[in-house]
Design a protein around this motif. Sequence first.
Motif, PDB file in Angstrom:
ATOM      1  N   MET A   1       0.857  -1.173   0.000  1.00 30.90           N
ATOM      2  CA  MET A   1       0.000   0.000   0.000  1.00 30.90           C
ATOM      3  C   MET A   1       0.902   1.235   0.000  1.00 30.90           C
ATOM      4  O   MET A   1       1.893   1.297   0.714  1.00 30.90           O
ATOM      5  N   LYS A   2       0.530   2.229  -0.801  1.00 28.37           N
ATOM      6  CA  LYS A   2       1.346   3.438  -0.894  1.00 28.37           C
ATOM      7  C   LYS A   2       1.032   4.391   0.252  1.00 28.37           C
ATOM      8  O   LYS A   2      -0.101   4.484   0.712  1.00 28.37           O
ATOM      9  N   LYS A   3       2.061   5.125   0.658  1.00 28.23           N
ATOM     10  CA  LYS A   3       1.897   6.115   1.721  1.00 28.23           C
ATOM     11  C   LYS A   3       1.152   7.342   1.209  1.00 28.23           C
ATOM     12  O   LYS A   3       1.113   7.611   0.014  1.00 28.23           O
ATOM     13  N   ILE A   4       0.599   8.082   2.149  1.00 28.45           N
ATOM     14  CA  ILE A   4      -0.094   9.321   1.834  1.00 28.45           C
ATOM     15  C   ILE A   4       0.926  10.441   1.983  1.00 28.45           C
ATOM     16  O   ILE A   4       1.649  10.496   2.975  1.00 28.45           O
ATOM     17  N   HIS A   5       0.953  11.340   1.020  1.00 28.15           N
ATOM     18  CA  HIS A   5       1.854  12.483   1.095  1.00 28.15           C
ATOM     19  C   HIS A   5       1.033  13.748   1.215  1.00 28.15           C
ATOM     20  O   HIS A   5       0.058  13.940   0.487  1.00 28.15           O
ATOM     21  N   TRP A   6       1.429  14.612   2.138  1.00 29.70           N
ATOM     22  CA  TRP A   6       0.728  15.876   2.349  1.00 29.70           C
ATOM     23  C   TRP A   6       0.956  16.775   1.150  1.00 29.70           C
ATOM     24  O   TRP A   6       2.063  16.880   0.627  1.00 29.70           O
ATOM     25  N   ASP A   7      -0.096  17.423   0.725  1.00 31.13           N
ATOM     26  CA  ASP A   7      -0.029  18.368  -0.379  1.00 31.13           C
ATOM     27  C   ASP A   7      -0.560  19.693   0.138  1.00 31.13           C
ATOM     28  O   ASP A   7      -1.574  19.712   0.836  1.00 31.13           O
ATOM     29  N   GLU A   8       0.091  20.787  -0.198  1.00 31.75           N
ATOM     30  CA  GLU A   8      -0.351  22.101   0.283  1.00 31.75           C
ATOM     31  C   GLU A   8      -1.740  22.468  -0.221  1.00 31.75           C
ATOM     32  O   GLU A   8      -2.391  23.345   0.310  1.00 31.75           O
ATOM     33  N   GLY A   9      -2.197  21.763  -1.262  1.00 31.97           N
ATOM     34  CA  GLY A   9      -3.558  21.971  -1.741  1.00 31.97           C
ATOM     35  C   GLY A   9      -4.598  21.527  -0.715  1.00 31.97           C
ATOM     36  O   GLY A   9      -5.757  21.910  -0.783  1.00 31.97           O
ATOM     37  N   LEU A  10      -4.182  20.704   0.238  1.00 31.66           N
ATOM     38  CA  LEU A  10      -5.083  20.255   1.302  1.00 31.66           C
ATOM     39  C   LEU A  10      -5.090  21.219   2.483  1.00 31.66           C
ATOM     40  O   LEU A  10      -5.876  21.058   3.407  1.00 31.66           O
ATOM     41  N   SER A  11      -4.215  22.195   2.448  1.00 30.03           N
ATOM     42  CA  SER A  11      -4.117  23.155   3.547  1.00 30.03           C
ATOM     43  C   SER A  11      -5.364  24.024   3.596  1.00 30.03           C
ATOM     44  O   SER A  11      -5.856  24.489   2.580  1.00 30.03           O
ATOM     45  N   ILE A  12      -5.868  24.239   4.824  1.00 28.76           N
ATOM     46  CA  ILE A  12      -7.059  25.084   4.964  1.00 28.76           C
ATOM     47  C   ILE A  12      -6.707  26.459   5.520  1.00 28.76           C
ATOM     48  O   ILE A  12      -7.588  27.270   5.748  1.00 28.76           O
ATOM     49  N   GLY A  13      -5.443  26.708   5.757  1.00 30.36           N
ATOM     50  CA  GLY A  13      -5.028  28.044   6.172  1.00 30.36           C
ATOM     51  C   GLY A  13      -4.885  28.233   7.663  1.00 30.36           C
ATOM     52  O   GLY A  13      -4.492  29.302   8.107  1.00 30.36           O
ATOM     53  N   ASP A  14      -5.191  27.236   8.445  1.00 36.58           N
ATOM     54  CA  ASP A  14      -5.007  27.328   9.890  1.00 36.58           C
ATOM     55  C   ASP A  14      -3.855  26.397  10.252  1.00 36.58           C
ATOM     56  O   ASP A  14      -3.974  25.176  10.097  1.00 36.58           O
ATOM     57  N   PRO A  15      -2.742  26.956  10.741  1.00 36.79           N
ATOM     58  CA  PRO A  15      -1.572  26.117  11.020  1.00 36.79           C
ATOM     59  C   PRO A  15      -1.853  24.986  12.010  1.00 36.79           C
ATOM     60  O   PRO A  15      -1.325  23.885  11.868  1.00 36.79           O
ATOM     61  N   GLY A  16      -2.708  25.254  12.986  1.00 36.90           N
ATOM     62  CA  GLY A  16      -3.039  24.220  13.970  1.00 36.90           C
ATOM     63  C   GLY A  16      -3.770  23.051  13.348  1.00 36.90           C
ATOM     64  O   GLY A  16      -3.404  21.881  13.549  1.00 36.90           O
ATOM     65  N   LEU A  17      -4.814  23.352  12.575  1.00 40.62           N
ATOM     66  CA  LEU A  17      -5.587  22.281  11.933  1.00 40.62           C
ATOM     67  C   LEU A  17      -4.761  21.564  10.876  1.00 40.62           C
ATOM     68  O   LEU A  17      -4.821  20.333  10.773  1.00 40.62           O
ATOM     69  N   ASP A  18      -3.988  22.317  10.105  1.00 41.29           N
ATOM     70  CA  ASP A  18      -3.141  21.678   9.095  1.00 41.29           C
ATOM     71  C   ASP A  18      -2.106  20.766   9.760  1.00 41.29           C
ATOM     72  O   ASP A  18      -1.827  19.676   9.257  1.00 41.29           O
ATOM     73  N   GLY A  19      -1.569  21.187  10.884  1.00 34.36           N
ATOM     74  CA  GLY A  19      -0.623  20.348  11.624  1.00 34.36           C
ATOM     75  C   GLY A  19      -1.276  19.075  12.132  1.00 34.36           C
ATOM     76  O   GLY A  19      -0.679  17.994  12.090  1.00 34.36           O
ATOM     77  N   GLU A  20      -2.501  19.208  12.618  1.00 37.08           N
ATOM     78  CA  GLU A  20      -3.227  18.018  13.084  1.00 37.08           C
ATOM     79  C   GLU A  20      -3.508  17.069  11.923  1.00 37.08           C
ATOM     80  O   GLU A  20      -3.391  15.853  12.073  1.00 37.08           O
ATOM     81  N   HIS A  21      -3.873  17.616  10.756  1.00 38.68           N
ATOM     82  CA  HIS A  21      -4.095  16.766   9.591  1.00 38.68           C
ATOM     83  C   HIS A  21      -2.811  16.030   9.227  1.00 38.68           C
ATOM     84  O   HIS A  21      -2.836  14.836   8.908  1.00 38.68           O
ATOM     85  N   ARG A  22      -1.692  16.742   9.275  1.00 39.70           N
ATOM     86  CA  ARG A  22      -0.401  16.095   8.966  1.00 39.70           C
ATOM     87  C   ARG A  22      -0.099  14.979   9.956  1.00 39.70           C
ATOM     88  O   ARG A  22       0.411  13.919   9.575  1.00 39.70           O
ATOM     89  N   GLN A  23      -0.404  15.214  11.248  1.00 35.01           N
ATOM     90  CA  GLN A  23      -0.163  14.185  12.261  1.00 35.01           C
ATOM     91  C   GLN A  23      -1.053  12.971  12.030  1.00 35.01           C
ATOM     92  O   GLN A  23      -0.597  11.828  12.182  1.00 35.01           O
ATOM     93  N   LEU A  24      -2.316  13.200  11.685  1.00 35.20           N
ATOM     94  CA  LEU A  24      -3.223  12.082  11.392  1.00 35.20           C
ATOM     95  C   LEU A  24      -2.708  11.276  10.207  1.00 35.20           C
ATOM     96  O   LEU A  24      -2.688  10.040  10.239  1.00 35.20           O
ATOM     97  N   ILE A  25      -2.254  11.975   9.170  1.00 37.02           N
ATOM     98  CA  ILE A  25      -1.707  11.293   8.004  1.00 37.02           C
ATOM     99  C   ILE A  25      -0.439  10.528   8.379  1.00 37.02           C
ATOM    100  O   ILE A  25      -0.224   9.398   7.937  1.00 37.02           O
TER     101      ILE A  25
END
Length: 183
Positions: free
Chosen positions: A1-25
């Motif tokens: 299975m391939k890993k998920i890579h964070w893309d800045e297109g998924l960023s919603i503009g809130d550093p806290g939420l984007d950081g949490e999304h990165r941690q979940l990924i």
Amino acid sequence: MKKIHWDEGLSIGDPGLDGEHRQLISLLNRLIDLIDEAPDAEQVHRILDELEQLATAHSRHEEMLSATAGEDFKEEQRREHSDFLSAIIEARSQLRSDDLGGSLIDVTESLVKLLINHIIDQDLDLAPLLAEREVKNHSLAEFLVLKFQKLSFVRGLEMLVVISLLPMLIFAGMIMYQSWQEA
């Protein structure tokens, strides 16, 4: 299975939420790493525990930030958060000790799909709400500049000229008024 890579297109503009999304990924990627190795049930359960704790905290954080959204949006968001947390909890029961690798693939694919769909379908719609809230925390000039950026480039330039001339015109008007009173 391939890993998920964070893309800045998924960023919603809130550093806290984007950081949490990165941690979940990142946690989901750790599950993907275990698929290629000889997975240990204890390791899988530890990662699922971390995933559940982070998802719970993330849900609270996101729901707090979307307090100004419409009821339909908030209800959909609560439902998606609940579905993701339920999927994490169910993942423990879906893991089979006789085929841990195979069942881990199914569980991980399901969790990845839920998270990515949530970020794309729900959280990217949260970005404009966060941008509006951010504007309210800035000065009037910054607010006007952000509003005018939504207009065409030429119209925006015209408005920036007006904004910069406005204080000078007010100051000149004050001087003229004071001179008129003295005369």
